[in-house]
Motif scaffolding. Structure first.
Motif, PDB file in Angstrom:
ATOM      1  N   HIS A  69       0.660  -1.174  -0.336  1.00  0.00           N
ATOM      2  CA  HIS A  69       0.049   0.355  -0.094  1.00  0.00           C
ATOM      3  C   HIS A  69       0.896   1.116  -0.047  1.00  0.00           C
ATOM      4  CE1 HIS A  69      -3.269   2.283   1.431  1.00  0.00           C
ATOM      5  NE2 HIS A  69      -2.495   2.966   2.822  1.00  0.00           N
ATOM      6  N   HIS A  73       1.047   5.040  -2.458  1.00  0.00           N
ATOM      7  CA  HIS A  73       1.228   6.507  -2.610  1.00  0.00           C
ATOM      8  C   HIS A  73       2.250   6.714  -2.963  1.00  0.00           C
ATOM      9  CE1 HIS A  73      -1.768   6.810   0.381  1.00  0.00           C
ATOM     10  NE2 HIS A  73      -1.819   6.208   1.208  1.00  0.00           N
ATOM     11  N   SER A  94       0.381   9.560   6.165  1.00  0.00           N
ATOM     12  CA  SER A  94      -1.083   9.002   5.810  1.00  0.00           C
ATOM     13  C   SER A  94      -1.935   8.935   7.486  1.00  0.00           C
ATOM     14  CB  SER A  94      -1.217   7.627   4.917  1.00  0.00           C
ATOM     15  OG  SER A  94      -0.507   6.585   6.006  1.00  0.00           O
ATOM     16  N   ASP A 257      -6.445   7.418  -0.403  1.00  0.00           N
ATOM     17  CA  ASP A 257      -6.002   5.914  -1.028  1.00  0.00           C
ATOM     18  C   ASP A 257      -7.811   6.135  -2.072  1.00  0.00           C
ATOM     19  OD1 ASP A 257      -4.859   5.184   1.418  1.00  0.00           O
ATOM     20  OD2 ASP A 257      -6.292   4.851   2.591  1.00  0.00           O
ATOM     21  N   MET A 261      -3.344   4.167  -7.727  1.00  0.00           N
ATOM     22  CA  MET A 261      -2.386   4.038  -6.978  1.00  0.00           C
ATOM     23  C   MET A 261      -2.083   2.065  -6.187  1.00  0.00           C
ATOM     24  SD  MET A 261      -2.553   5.114  -2.623  1.00  0.00           S
ATOM     25  CE  MET A 261      -2.894   4.115  -2.116  1.00  0.00           C
TER      26      MET A 261
END
Ligand code: KG4
Ligand code: ZN
Length: 283
Positions: A69, A73, A94, A257, A261
């Motif tokens: 994840h 970003h 985040s 989110d 991406m």
């Protein structure tokens, strides 16, 4: 909460997939490769995502790659700047991370700075809740701060040695200030406190980015993650980086989110296992 989130994923994912295909005007035949988040995140949600990804990969006969994840970003920045290439220095801020990373090449990340306690987004969310702004309160705090003056209710600026962050002391300072003001707190006080809190977090984030850029001179800097949507951070990041490197901030909709991406990160490099990774890191 994690259970409710996992159930929500299960209920909404199929409809969301149909909608995404329709809106993008593509059919499964147009898809070469599938990418799915393998972590960090809530394990129940990750399991649902990986399950759906495996099902689609089998049904459509396409390879499936697992994506971190946090990598997503950084790769979000490349979606709008196609010539952006490593080596780069990244600040990923985040709800769960405030990490300074070096990216020497595609698929390789070295964490050089992180938070000791709260992440920047978490700090914004907690401050927003104290100011009565609901959850997640980062965007609302950003809006309220625009009406305040950070000098009227100054709050301490966290300062740790090296490239470490800490936001818990700042959070406590806000709590005590609000307690002292009690019932007398005005709308203007709340706006001033939001502005002061925002300024302390943003200047602390950027002081370490400044230092990291001095220690690791590179041509490209990326500031990404949900908190990179913050208007003060966007403005001040450009000033702090200055002429030393090119700064890329993904547009707002690619900061918080999103699935694009993950697709961007998955489109680079070899196929990686799509097994759920319960760790919180960059592996
Ligand atoms: O990257 P993200 O969407 O989700 C995680 O991976 O955690 O980041 C969410 C975080 C939340 O804490 C939210 O309050 C914060 O980003 N955020 C903001 C702004 N927009 C989102 N914080 C400050 N100012 C904003 N404009
Ligand atoms: Zn995120």
């Amino acid at each position: 909460m994690p259970e409710l989130a996992a159930r929500d994923h299960l209920e909404r994912l199929p409809g969301l997939l149909d909608l995404a295909l329709r809106q993008a005007a593509v059919t499964p035949a147009d898809v070469d490769k599938l990418a799915v988040t393998r972590g960090p995140g809530l394990v129940g949600c990750l399991l649902v995502g990986v399950g759906v990804g495996e099902g689609l990969a089998a049904a459509w006969d396409r390879p499936l790659t697992g994506v971190n994840h946090l990598w997503g970003h950084i790769y979000a920045a490349m979606l709008t700047r196609p010539d952006l290439e490593p080596p780069l220095l990244g600040l990923v801020v985040s709800g769960a991370h405030s990490d300074l990373v070096r990216m020497p090449e595609h698929g390789r990340f070295e964490v050089i700075g992180r938070t000791r306690d709260d992440a920047a987004g978490e700090a914004f969310d907690k401050a927003a809740r104290m100011l009565g702004l609901g959850f997640p309160g980062g965007p609302a705090l950003d809006r309220l701060a625009r009406q305040g003056d950070p000098r009227r209710q100054p709050l301490p600026r966290p300062s740790l040695p090296g490239l470490e962050y800490s936001f818990s002391g700042l959070k406590t300072a806000l709590l005590y200030r609000l307690r002292d003001l009690g019932d007398k707190v005005t709308e203007r006080d709340r706006a001033d406190l939001a502005a002061a809190f925002e300024q302390s977090v943003v200047e602390s984030l950027l002081a370490k980015l400044d230092q990291a850029l001095d220690d690791n001179p590179v041509g490209e800097v990326v500031v990404a993650g949900g908190v990179a949507a913050n208007s003060l951070l966007r403005r001040r990041a450009a000033e702090v980086v200055g002429g030393r490197a090119r700064l890329t901030l993904p547009p707002l909709e690619l900061c918080t989110d999103n699935a694009a991406m993950i697709a961007a990160a998955g489109s680079y490099g070899p196929i990686r296992p799509a097994d759920v990774d319960p760790s919180l890191g960059w592996d």
